[in-house]
Motif scaffolding. Structure first.
Motif, PDB file in Angstrom:
ATOM      1  N   ALA A 140      12.057  -2.483  -4.823  1.00 20.16           N
ATOM      2  CA  ALA A 140      12.287  -3.136  -5.977  1.00 20.16           C
ATOM      3  C   ALA A 140      12.835  -2.081  -6.911  1.00 20.16           C
ATOM      4  O   ALA A 140      13.737  -2.393  -8.005  1.00 20.16           O
ATOM      5  CB  ALA A 140      10.967  -3.565  -6.654  1.00 20.16           C
ATOM      6  N   ALA A 141      12.428  -0.946  -6.836  1.00 20.66           N
ATOM      7  CA  ALA A 141      12.775   0.145  -7.809  1.00 20.66           C
ATOM      8  C   ALA A 141      14.410   0.563  -7.445  1.00 20.66           C
ATOM      9  O   ALA A 141      14.969   0.775  -8.463  1.00 20.66           O
ATOM     10  CB  ALA A 141      11.780   1.451  -7.600  1.00 20.66           C
ATOM     11  N   LEU A 156      10.496   6.181  -9.552  1.00 15.12           N
ATOM     12  CA  LEU A 156       9.500   5.162  -8.784  1.00 15.12           C
ATOM     13  C   LEU A 156       9.731   4.842  -7.438  1.00 15.12           C
ATOM     14  O   LEU A 156       8.907   4.635  -6.502  1.00 15.12           O
ATOM     15  CB  LEU A 156       9.580   3.732  -9.735  1.00 15.12           C
ATOM     16  CG  LEU A 156       8.800   3.901 -11.048  1.00 15.12           C
ATOM     17  CD1 LEU A 156       9.055   2.676 -11.810  1.00 15.12           C
ATOM     18  CD2 LEU A 156       7.464   4.328 -10.920  1.00 15.12           C
ATOM     19  N   ALA A 157      10.932   4.868  -7.064  1.00 11.92           N
ATOM     20  CA  ALA A 157      11.319   4.569  -5.734  1.00 11.92           C
ATOM     21  C   ALA A 157      10.691   5.803  -4.566  1.00 11.92           C
ATOM     22  O   ALA A 157      10.484   5.444  -3.483  1.00 11.92           O
ATOM     23  CB  ALA A 157      12.834   4.667  -5.305  1.00 11.92           C
ATOM     24  N   THR A 213       7.144  -2.662  -1.099  1.00 15.46           N
ATOM     25  CA  THR A 213       7.522  -3.435  -2.200  1.00 15.46           C
ATOM     26  C   THR A 213       8.016  -2.762  -3.380  1.00 15.46           C
ATOM     27  O   THR A 213       9.105  -2.942  -4.143  1.00 15.46           O
ATOM     28  CB  THR A 213       6.296  -4.024  -2.985  1.00 15.46           C
ATOM     29  OG1 THR A 213       5.131  -3.023  -3.085  1.00 15.46           O
ATOM     30  CG2 THR A 213       5.674  -5.341  -1.955  1.00 15.46           C
ATOM     31  N   LEU A 214       7.243  -1.622  -3.851  1.00 17.63           N
ATOM     32  CA  LEU A 214       7.700  -0.584  -4.976  1.00 17.63           C
ATOM     33  C   LEU A 214       9.283  -0.049  -4.553  1.00 17.63           C
ATOM     34  O   LEU A 214       9.960  -0.076  -5.449  1.00 17.63           O
ATOM     35  CB  LEU A 214       6.694   0.258  -5.240  1.00 17.63           C
ATOM     36  CG  LEU A 214       7.026   1.304  -6.568  1.00 17.63           C
ATOM     37  CD1 LEU A 214       6.948   0.456  -7.496  1.00 17.63           C
ATOM     38  CD2 LEU A 214       6.004   2.387  -6.520  1.00 17.63           C
ATOM     39  N   THR A 215       9.339   0.589  -3.302  1.00 14.77           N
ATOM     40  CA  THR A 215      10.654   1.243  -3.317  1.00 14.77           C
ATOM     41  C   THR A 215      11.752   0.305  -3.145  1.00 14.77           C
ATOM     42  O   THR A 215      12.848   0.784  -4.177  1.00 14.77           O
ATOM     43  CB  THR A 215      10.482   2.036  -1.857  1.00 14.77           C
ATOM     44  OG1 THR A 215       9.492   3.078  -2.058  1.00 14.77           O
ATOM     45  CG2 THR A 215      11.804   2.834  -1.528  1.00 14.77           C
ATOM     46  N   PRO A 255       5.802   6.020  -3.428  1.00 15.73           N
ATOM     47  CA  PRO A 255       5.190   5.609  -2.113  1.00 15.73           C
ATOM     48  C   PRO A 255       5.173   6.888  -1.254  1.00 15.73           C
ATOM     49  O   PRO A 255       4.150   7.327  -0.459  1.00 15.73           O
ATOM     50  CB  PRO A 255       5.994   4.612  -1.456  1.00 15.73           C
ATOM     51  CG  PRO A 255       6.232   3.707  -2.446  1.00 15.73           C
ATOM     52  CD  PRO A 255       6.887   4.710  -3.613  1.00 15.73           C
ATOM     53  N   LEU A 262       2.578   0.022  -0.588  1.00 14.69           N
ATOM     54  CA  LEU A 262       3.545   0.179  -1.633  1.00 14.69           C
ATOM     55  C   LEU A 262       4.993   0.264  -1.289  1.00 14.69           C
ATOM     56  O   LEU A 262       5.923  -0.042  -2.014  1.00 14.69           O
ATOM     57  CB  LEU A 262       3.114   1.023  -2.890  1.00 14.69           C
ATOM     58  CG  LEU A 262       2.098   0.892  -3.884  1.00 14.69           C
ATOM     59  CD1 LEU A 262       1.683   1.958  -4.631  1.00 14.69           C
ATOM     60  CD2 LEU A 262       2.333  -0.464  -4.680  1.00 14.69           C
ATOM     61  N   SER A 263       5.119   1.141  -0.164  1.00 14.44           N
ATOM     62  CA  SER A 263       6.414   1.324   0.262  1.00 14.44           C
ATOM     63  C   SER A 263       7.295   0.141   0.671  1.00 14.44           C
ATOM     64  O   SER A 263       8.495   0.227   0.680  1.00 14.44           O
ATOM     65  CB  SER A 263       6.602   2.334   1.303  1.00 14.44           C
ATOM     66  OG  SER A 263       5.928   1.712   2.541  1.00 14.44           O
TER      67      SER A 263
END
Length: 129
Positions: free
Chosen positions: A85-86, A109-110, A81-83, A113, A78-79
């Motif tokens: 993107a957030a 949200l960043a 994609t999510l970080t 992960p 997730l680190s």
């Protein structure tokens, strides 16, 4: 007249309230962006620690080890994609002042992960009953 703010043409804008005003809109994304690179070496060390803890069991890991390793693995994936993107969303939400809650949520949200990786490594070292 103390407390009056002047515009460039010399016109008065009005009185300035005492005390600090709201934080600038870019403060939350800037803080999150500045803090995340400092977490990368710590989280990388925690990933190496998790790899060392789970390296000797192979496919015969007991569920008490497999669960935390899965949490670390999910946080690692997730680190990527999510970080980003957030953080991008957090910077995009600077456009309007009314989106301050959404900026705080995106900044939080960043950090999900790295928190997952830290939690997974901590769970590896919890003694079994």
């Amino acid at each position: 007249m103390a407390g009056a703010r002047l515009l460039p043409g010399g016109r008065r804008l009005g009185t300035v309230l005492a005390g600090p005003g709201p934080a600038p809109r870019w403060a939350v994304p800037a803080f999150a962006t500045a803090l995340l690179p400092h977490l990368v070496p710590v989280v990388t060390g925690l990933i190496w620690l998790a790899l060392l803890a789970g390296a000797d069991c192979g496919n015969r890991c007991e569920p008490a080890v497999r669960g935390p390793l899965n949490v670390v693995s999910l946080g690692y994936s997730l680190s990527f994609t999510l970080t980003p993107a957030a953080l991008a969303l957090c910077w995009l939400l600077v456009i309007r002042r009314s989106w301050s809650t959404a900026r705080w949520i995106a900044a939080g949200l960043a950090f999900v992960p790295p928190a997952m990786i830290t939690l997974g490594v901590m769970l590896l070292f919890v003694p079994l009953p």
